[in-house]
Design a protein around this motif. Structure first.
Motif, PDB file in Angstrom:
ATOM      1  N   TYR A 251       0.832  -1.205   0.000  1.00 32.03           N
ATOM      2  CA  TYR A 251       0.000   0.000   0.000  1.00 32.03           C
ATOM      3  C   TYR A 251       0.869   1.258   0.000  1.00 32.03           C
ATOM      4  O   TYR A 251       0.605   2.210  -0.740  1.00 32.03           O
ATOM      5  CB  TYR A 251      -0.922  -0.010   1.220  1.00 32.03           C
ATOM      6  N   ARG A 252       1.899   1.259   0.828  1.00 33.99           N
ATOM      7  CA  ARG A 252       2.786   2.426   0.896  1.00 33.99           C
ATOM      8  C   ARG A 252       3.574   2.605  -0.406  1.00 33.99           C
ATOM      9  O   ARG A 252       3.824   3.724  -0.844  1.00 33.99           O
ATOM     10  CB  ARG A 252       3.750   2.274   2.068  1.00 33.99           C
ATOM     11  N   THR A 255       0.820   3.928  -3.068  1.00 37.61           N
ATOM     12  CA  THR A 255      -0.279   4.673  -2.445  1.00 37.61           C
ATOM     13  C   THR A 255      -1.127   5.405  -3.475  1.00 37.61           C
ATOM     14  O   THR A 255      -2.366   5.401  -3.398  1.00 37.61           O
ATOM     15  CB  THR A 255       0.263   5.684  -1.412  1.00 37.61           C
ATOM     16  N   TYR A 258      -3.567   2.989  -5.203  1.00 41.73           N
ATOM     17  CA  TYR A 258      -4.672   2.538  -4.357  1.00 41.73           C
ATOM     18  C   TYR A 258      -5.665   3.669  -4.095  1.00 41.73           C
ATOM     19  O   TYR A 258      -6.888   3.449  -4.120  1.00 41.73           O
ATOM     20  CB  TYR A 258      -4.138   1.993  -3.035  1.00 41.73           C
ATOM     21  N   GLU A 259      -5.161   4.879  -3.871  1.00 34.83           N
ATOM     22  CA  GLU A 259      -6.051   5.961  -3.479  1.00 34.83           C
ATOM     23  C   GLU A 259      -6.689   6.676  -4.666  1.00 34.83           C
ATOM     24  O   GLU A 259      -7.805   7.169  -4.554  1.00 34.83           O
ATOM     25  CB  GLU A 259      -5.297   6.950  -2.596  1.00 34.83           C
ATOM     26  N   LYS A 334      -5.537  11.793   5.711  1.00 34.30           N
ATOM     27  CA  LYS A 334      -4.095  11.540   5.780  1.00 34.30           C
ATOM     28  C   LYS A 334      -3.454  12.368   6.885  1.00 34.30           C
ATOM     29  O   LYS A 334      -2.644  11.869   7.663  1.00 34.30           O
ATOM     30  CB  LYS A 334      -3.438  11.900   4.438  1.00 34.30           C
ATOM     31  N   GLN A 355      -4.959   3.444   7.654  1.00 36.74           N
ATOM     32  CA  GLN A 355      -5.351   3.547   6.254  1.00 36.74           C
ATOM     33  C   GLN A 355      -5.413   2.171   5.594  1.00 36.74           C
ATOM     34  O   GLN A 355      -6.280   1.917   4.762  1.00 36.74           O
ATOM     35  CB  GLN A 355      -4.359   4.447   5.513  1.00 36.74           C
TER      36      GLN A 355
END
Length: 447
Positions: A251-252, A255, A258-259, A334, A355
Motif C-alpha cells: 500500500y505504501r 499509495t 490505491y487511493e 491523511k 489507512q
C-alpha cells in the motif's frame, strides 16, 4: 467486542500458524478488474447473462455407495471464460460430486448445493456430515462443489487454505457464484427440484452471493456467516492471521494507485454507520497516544474479561477515515491519521496503519457486502443459522440480515464458531429440511 465470545474460537485460532495474503493485495490491475466485475456480478440480470443455461457439464463416473448414488463431474468455470488472465489455470476446471438416493421415495427430487468453508478441501467432509445424512433423513440430494484454490483446484505454491492474495478471495467468490448458476441450470435439465444452496462459514457467505443471483425461488441456508466479510478480516480472530506487514508495504509503495485508481471504485453500504461514528474517531485521534495505550492495557486482560470500550475504540479508528472518498477528504484523513496506528487483541503486536485497515474493510465491503447484491426472490425461504458467541464473524456495527433481506429467518445456537461446526451439523441440516419443506408447500404443492 470480545465480551461473550467463545474461548474455543480464540484458542483454536492461536494454535494455527498459517498466514493469509502473504503475497499482498494482488496486482492493482487485477483488483481494478475485480472491483468493476463485482458491479456486473451483483445485479441478477447482468449476472445471469454471464452463464449460458446449457453450459456443458460432464459426468465422469457414477457409482453406488450404501444407500446413495454418487456421480462425479466437471465443467469449465464461467469465470475462466470472462477473466482467464486472473484465474489460476489449475482452478479453471470446476469439480463436483452429486449425492442422491439410490431410489427416490418422495414425489419430488430436491437437491441442495453445498459450498465449502475455510479449510474444507475435497468432498469427504461435506459428503459424510451433510449429504449422506440429508439423504437418510429427508431424501434430499446434494451437490458438493470444490472451491477454487482448494483441493484439486489449489495452486501448487499455496500453503493449505492460505490464500496468497486478497484478490484470490474475490476470484473465489465470483467463480462460485457463476459455477453455482451452472449447477442449478444443470439440475433443472436433469429433472431435479426443488433446488437450494447452503454453506458453512466462508461457504455460507459464498452461498449468500450465489443465491442472490438466481432468478427463481430457492431454498437458502447460510450458516455461521453474516452480511459482509469485512468484519472477519478486520475484527474477527482471523484478522490475526492476515499478513498485514506485506499489505502495508504494498500500500505504501503504490499509495497513489490505491487511493486514486482503486478507492473511487469502492463503496460500502456501511458508510452511513462510519459517518455516525466520525466524531468518536476524531476524539480518538485527539487523545492519541493515550487511546492506544488504553487499548494495549486492555489487550493484556483475560479473554473472558474484555471490556466493551475496546469495541468502541476499534470502530472509532475505522470511522475516523471513512466520511467520503473525495480527494479533499482523503487529504484530511491523511493529515489526521499520519501517525495513527490500530491495535486489537487479534492483530499483530506491530502497529498497523489505519489507512491499510480501512482499505481492507472498504474493499471487502465493496466485493462481499450483501447490500450490494440483488435480494433473493423469496426471502421467506432463507433460514440463516448464527452462533451467538462467534469470534470469527463479529456482527456488531454492521447491517443485519433481516434488514437486508426482510422476511428471512435467523436461528441462533448458543456456541462459538468452532464448536458450532463441530457439534451443530444437525441444526444446519434441520434448517435445510425446513426450508425445502417451505418451498415445496409454497411452490410445489400442486405439482
Amino acid at each position: 467486542m470480545y465480551e461473550g465470545v467463545s474461548k474455543l474460537d480464540l484458542i483454536y485460532r492461536r494454535l494455527l500458524i498459517t498466514k493469509f495474503f502473504t503475497k499482498g493485495w494482488g496486482s492493482p490491475e487485477s483488483m481494478r478488474r475485480l472491483l468493476e466485475f463485482r458491479k456486473t456480478l451483483s445485479c441478477r440480470e447482468s449476472c445471469m447473462n454471464l452463464v449460458e443455461s446449457d453450459h456443458p457439464v460432464h459426468v465422469d463416473k457414477s457409482y453406488e455407495s450404501g444407500d446413495c448414488r454418487v456421480m462425479e463431474g466437471h465443467f469449465l468455470s464461467p469465470f475462466a471464460i470472462h477473466h482467464p488472465e486472473i484465474m489460476p489455470k489449475v482452478a479453471k476446471t470446476a469439480r463436483f460430486q452429486l449425492v442422491v438416493p439410490l431410489k427416490w421415495t418422495t414425489k419430488h427430487k430436491p437437491v441442495c448445493i453445498h459450498l465449502a468453508g475455510t479449510g474444507d478441501h475435497g468432498f469427504w467432509r461435506r459428503r459424510m456430515l451433510m449429504a449422506r445424512p440429508l439423504v437418510k433423513e429427508a431424501q434430499i440430494g446434494s451437490i458438493i462443489l470444490e472451491n477454487p484454490y482448494y483441493g484439486c483446484r489449489k495452486p501448487k505454491d499455496q500453503l493449505r487454505s492460505s490464500l496468497q492474495n486478497v484478490s484470490d478471495l474475490f476470484v473465489m467468490g465470483g467463480s462460485l457464484v457463476l459455477e453455482s448458476i451452472v449447477l442449478l441450470h444443470w439440475c433443472k435439465r436433469m429433472g431435479y427440484g426443488p433446488l437450494g444452496i447452503t454453506g458453512i462459514s466462508l461457504g455460507g457467505h459464498m452461498a449468500s452471493l450465489a443465491a442472490s443471483s438466481w432468478p427463481e425461488p430457492l431454498t437458502f441456508v447460510p450458516c455461521l456467516s453474516w452480511s459482509t466479510a469485512s468484519m472477519v478480516w478486520t475484527q474477527g480472530v482471523l484478522s490475526g492471521a492476515v499478513s498485514w506487514a506485506e499489505l502495508e508495504e504494498q500500500y505504501r509503495k503504490d499509495t497513489a494507485v490505491y487511493e486514486q485508481q482503486l478507492y473511487p471504485l469502492i463503496q460500502s453500504p456501511e458508510e452511513h454507520r462510519w459517518k455516525n461514528l466520525f466524531k468518536m474517531g476524531q476524539e480518538f485521534a485527539k487523545n492519541y497516544p493515550e487511546s492506544v495505550n488504553q487499548m494495549e492495557s486492555v489487550q493484556k486482560q483475560e479473554m473472558d474479561d474484555q471490556p466493551e470500550s475496546e469495541s468502541s475504540l476499534y470502530s472509532s479508528i475505522i470511522s475516523s477515515i471513512s466520511s467520503k472518498r473525495t480527494n479533499s477528504n482523503l487529504a484530511d484523513n491523511k493529515r489526521t491519521l499520519q501517525q495513527l496506528h490500530l491495535h486489537s487483541p487479534n492483530l499483530p503486536n506491530k502497529p498497523i496503519s489505519a489507512q491499510v485497515i480501512h482499505f481492507m474493510r472498504g474493499v471487502m465491503d465493496e466485493c462481499t457486502h450483501l447490500g450490494h447484491f440483488s435480494k433473493p426472490v423469496d426471502p421467506s425461504l432463507i433460514i440463516a443459522v448464527t452462533a451467538k458467541q462467534d469470534a470469527y464473524m463479529p456482527r456488531d456495527r454492521v447491517t443485519g440480515l433481516t434488514d437486508i433481506w426482510p422476511g428471512c429467518e435467523v436461528r441462533y445456537v448458543d456456541r462459538g464458531h468452532v464448536s458450532a461446526i463441530l457439534f451443530n451439523q444437525n441444526v444446519f441440516r434441520k434448517a435445510i429440511i425446513d426450508s425445502f419443506n417451505r418451498q415445496i408447500s409454497k411452490y410445489f404443492s400442486n405439482a
